[in-house]
Design an enzyme around this catalytic site. Structure first.
Site, PDB file in Angstrom:
ATOM      1  N   HIS A 128     -44.333 -13.123 -85.590  1.00 33.42           N
ATOM      2  CA  HIS A 128     -45.034 -14.603 -85.249  1.00 33.42           C
ATOM      3  C   HIS A 128     -46.202 -14.644 -86.361  1.00 33.42           C
ATOM      4  O   HIS A 128     -46.451 -13.623 -86.902  1.00 33.42           O
ATOM      5  CB  HIS A 128     -45.519 -13.549 -83.843  1.00 33.42           C
ATOM      6  CG  HIS A 128     -44.862 -13.814 -82.529  1.00 33.42           C
ATOM      7  ND1 HIS A 128     -45.501 -13.162 -81.038  1.00 33.42           N
ATOM      8  CD2 HIS A 128     -43.776 -13.128 -82.478  1.00 33.42           C
ATOM      9  CE1 HIS A 128     -44.335 -13.382 -80.663  1.00 33.42           C
ATOM     10  NE2 HIS A 128     -43.022 -13.546 -80.979  1.00 33.42           N
ATOM     11  N   CYS A 159     -49.407  -9.640 -79.824  1.00 36.81           N
ATOM     12  CA  CYS A 159     -49.962 -10.170 -81.351  1.00 36.81           C
ATOM     13  C   CYS A 159     -50.730  -9.787 -80.731  1.00 36.81           C
ATOM     14  O   CYS A 159     -51.938  -9.671 -81.609  1.00 36.81           O
ATOM     15  CB  CYS A 159     -49.557 -12.195 -81.726  1.00 36.81           C
ATOM     16  SG  CYS A 159     -48.223 -12.039 -82.062  1.00 36.81           S
ATOM     17  N   CYS A 162     -49.758 -14.154 -77.805  1.00 39.07           N
ATOM     18  CA  CYS A 162     -48.994 -13.144 -76.746  1.00 39.07           C
ATOM     19  C   CYS A 162     -49.363 -11.867 -77.046  1.00 39.07           C
ATOM     20  O   CYS A 162     -50.079 -11.510 -77.430  1.00 39.07           O
ATOM     21  CB  CYS A 162     -47.374 -13.332 -77.561  1.00 39.07           C
ATOM     22  SG  CYS A 162     -46.566 -11.945 -78.350  1.00 39.07           S
ATOM     23  N   GLU A 193     -49.623 -14.996 -85.838  1.00 40.48           N
ATOM     24  CA  GLU A 193     -50.625 -13.813 -86.290  1.00 40.48           C
ATOM     25  C   GLU A 193     -50.426 -12.815 -86.548  1.00 40.48           C
ATOM     26  O   GLU A 193     -50.868 -12.510 -87.195  1.00 40.48           O
ATOM     27  CB  GLU A 193     -51.813 -13.398 -84.753  1.00 40.48           C
ATOM     28  CG  GLU A 193     -51.529 -14.504 -83.739  1.00 40.48           C
ATOM     29  CD  GLU A 193     -50.681 -15.011 -82.447  1.00 40.48           C
ATOM     30  OE1 GLU A 193     -50.948 -15.951 -81.338  1.00 40.48           O
ATOM     31  OE2 GLU A 193     -49.169 -15.390 -83.408  1.00 40.48           O
TER      32      GLU A 193
END
Length: 178
Positions: A75, A108, A105, A77
């Site tokens: 992801h 993260c 999410c 992040e």
């Protein structure tokens, strides 16, 4: 907005680290949004980008690379945290903030806590991400349930043996706490 969802004006008056520069915040968010746009346009992943900022300077960048890497943890992040840690030569990002094009999410957000990042600035909400089919809201709901009620089961196996390794690790004089 209330709770953890605050406007930039509210954060500017409440952050413990002092004054938040609105122009800097918008600059950093625009960079995160551009990284997310690049990920989506190149097909590397979803439209998620992130930057890590320390003392007004971007010290790490990342964008979603889930599709390109076949890695569900890639992801924006996470990639930004990895970049910032690599550049800093440390796993501790205390004193940093993260700007991310979308609300993090649970995975993260966990990484943000582990990295000791002090504040999250985000663009669109997890509710907006749901429109595109991202499951963030469902994951948050699952994590709020008691373990035995979650869709993904968990079973402890060889707990005592595993705990013995943990105890050995804790007893190491050269152990680096994190």
């Amino acid at each position: 907005m209330t709770g953890v969802h605050r406007t930039l004006d509210t954060v500017m008056t409440r952050m413990e680290t002092g004054h938040v520069d609105a122009a800097l915040a918008e600059h950093c968010m625009r960079r995160a949004i551009e990284l997310g746009r690049r990920a989506a346009e190149t097909g590397e992943g979803g439209p998620f980008g992130a930057v890590i900022v320390r003392d007004g300077a971007i010290v790490g960048e990342g964008w979603n690379q889930v599709i390109a890497s076949n890695d569900p943890t890639a992801h924006g992040e996470i990639m930004a945290i990895r970049d910032a840690c690599d550049r800093a030569g440390s796993f501790d990002l205390q004193g940093c903030h993260i700007y991310t094009s979308g609300e993090p999410c649970p995975m993260c957000l966990g990484a943000i806590y582990w990295a000791r990042i002090g504040h999250v600035f985000y663009g669109f909400s997890i509710h907006a991400a749901e429109i595109c089919g991202f499951d963030d809201q469902r994951f948050y709901q699952q994590l709020a349930l008691p373990q035995e009620q979650r869709d993904v089961g968990q079973t402890q196996v060889l707990g005592e043996e595993a705990f013995a390794v943990l105890q050995q690790y804790l007893g190491r004089p050269d152990r680096v706490p994190y």
